[in-house]
Enzyme design. Structure first.
Site, PDB file in Angstrom:
ATOM      1  N   HIS A 163      -8.854  14.989 -47.616  1.00  0.00           N
ATOM      2  CA  HIS A 163     -10.201  15.546 -47.060  1.00  0.00           C
ATOM      3  C   HIS A 163     -11.039  14.176 -46.536  1.00  0.00           C
ATOM      4  O   HIS A 163     -11.130  13.337 -47.182  1.00  0.00           O
ATOM      5  CB  HIS A 163     -10.719  16.362 -48.071  1.00  0.00           C
ATOM      6  CG  HIS A 163     -10.154  17.673 -48.488  1.00  0.00           C
ATOM      7  ND1 HIS A 163      -9.949  18.386 -47.738  1.00  0.00           N
ATOM      8  CD2 HIS A 163      -9.535  17.685 -49.831  1.00  0.00           C
ATOM      9  CE1 HIS A 163      -9.025  19.594 -48.341  1.00  0.00           C
ATOM     10  NE2 HIS A 163      -8.966  18.908 -49.671  1.00  0.00           N
ATOM     11  N   GLU A 186      -1.906  23.657 -57.141  1.00  0.00           N
ATOM     12  CA  GLU A 186      -3.221  24.289 -56.625  1.00  0.00           C
ATOM     13  C   GLU A 186      -3.001  25.835 -55.803  1.00  0.00           C
ATOM     14  O   GLU A 186      -3.845  26.101 -55.088  1.00  0.00           O
ATOM     15  CB  GLU A 186      -4.273  23.223 -55.773  1.00  0.00           C
ATOM     16  CG  GLU A 186      -3.409  22.594 -54.631  1.00  0.00           C
ATOM     17  CD  GLU A 186      -4.266  21.553 -53.772  1.00  0.00           C
ATOM     18  OE1 GLU A 186      -5.579  21.790 -54.165  1.00  0.00           O
ATOM     19  OE2 GLU A 186      -3.770  20.670 -53.316  1.00  0.00           O
ATOM     20  N   ASP A 246      -8.880  25.520 -55.153  1.00  0.00           N
ATOM     21  CA  ASP A 246      -7.815  26.262 -54.488  1.00  0.00           C
ATOM     22  C   ASP A 246      -6.983  27.164 -55.098  1.00  0.00           C
ATOM     23  O   ASP A 246      -6.803  28.422 -54.765  1.00  0.00           O
ATOM     24  CB  ASP A 246      -6.969  25.146 -53.734  1.00  0.00           C
ATOM     25  CG  ASP A 246      -7.485  24.426 -52.508  1.00  0.00           C
ATOM     26  OD1 ASP A 246      -8.174  25.127 -51.628  1.00  0.00           O
ATOM     27  OD2 ASP A 246      -7.417  23.150 -52.458  1.00  0.00           O
TER      28      ASP A 246
END
Length: 198
Positions: free
Chosen positions: A49, A153, A179
Site C-alpha cells: 500500500h 488475511e 482484511d
C-alpha cells in the site's frame, strides 16, 4: 557477512524478547534511518500500500545498514515477479500479503529459494557485497535468509492454514486483521467470537 541484521533480530526472538518496530509507508528513507537510529529492532517497509517504488524500497533497506535494525519488505502480491523485484536488495525478510491457500504459499516460498529448493534467480550483487564476499558462503546463508513471512488475511487462508503451516521453507505468518474481518463479513468487529477464535 551481516548485511541485513537478520541474525540480530533472530537472537532477540530466540532469547524470548519481543522485538519492537515500526511501519514505513512514505518515500523518504530518512524515516527508516530515524526508526533505526531510535533503536527499534525492525522496520516494516510497506510496498503493498502507498507510494513506494522499487528504488525507494532499496533506499529504505540501505538506511538501516550499520545499525541493529532489520528491514522487512511487504511486496504487493505473492507473484515470483514481485518477490524478485526486492529479494536481491537483501532485506531481512519479505512479507507476502493475501496468501489464499497452500499452493499459492508454496509458489511464493519457491520464489525466495535458489534451486533445487525453489526457482529464485541468481542476482547476487548486494548479497555478496558487490563481489567482496564469497559466493558459496552467501549461497549457504540464503537457505534461511531472508525470512519468508506469509500474511494470513482472508478466511479462505484460515481454512487452509494447516496445509500452509506444514510447508517447508516457511518462517512465519502475519495476521492481517482488517482484511480478515472483512472477508468474514465482520469488518472491525474485534470482539466477535468467531473472529477471536481465528
Amino acid at each position: 557477512m551481516e548485511i541485513n541484521n537478520l541474525e540480530k533480530f533472530l537472537a532477540k526472538v530466540k532469547a524470548g524478547k519481543c522485538p519492537l518496530g515500526g511501519i514505513v509507508t512514505m518515500s523518504d528513507p530518512a524515516i527508516t534511518e530515524l526508526v533505526a537510529a531510535a533503536g527499534f529492532d525492525f522496520v516494516f517497509i510497506d510496498g503493498e500500500h502507498g507510494e513506494l517504488d522499487r528504488t525507494t524500497e532499496m533506499l529504505h533497506i540501505m538506511a538501516v545498514r550499520g545499525t541493529d535494525c532489520a528491514a522487512f519488505v511487504r511486496v504487493p502480491d505473492s507473484s515470483h515477479t514481485e518477490i524478485k523485484k526486492v529479494i536481491d536488495f537483501c532485506p531481512a525478510g519479505i512479507i507476502i500479503p493475501m496468501v489464499m491457500n497452500a499452493e499459492e504459499a508454496a509458489d511464493a516460498i519457491a520464489a525466495m529459494k535458489y534451486p533445487p529448493a525453489g526457482n529464485r534467480g541468481c542476482g547476487f550483487r548486494r548479497g555478496i557485497g558487490y563481489g567482496a564476499w564469497d559466493v558459496d558462503e552467501y549461497w549457504e546463508k540464503s537457505k534461511h535468509d531472508p525470512l519468508v513471512i506469509l500474511q494470513i488475511e482472508h478466511i479462505d487462508a484460515v481454512r487452509d492454514l494447516d496445509r500452509i503451516l506444514a510447508l517447508d521453507g516457511l518462517d512465519s505468518v502475519l495476521v492481517g486483521p482488517y482484511d480478515l474481518s472483512a472477508s468474514m463479513d465482520k469488518h472491525g468487529r474485534w470482539d466477535d467470537p468467531e473472529l477471536c477464535a481465528v
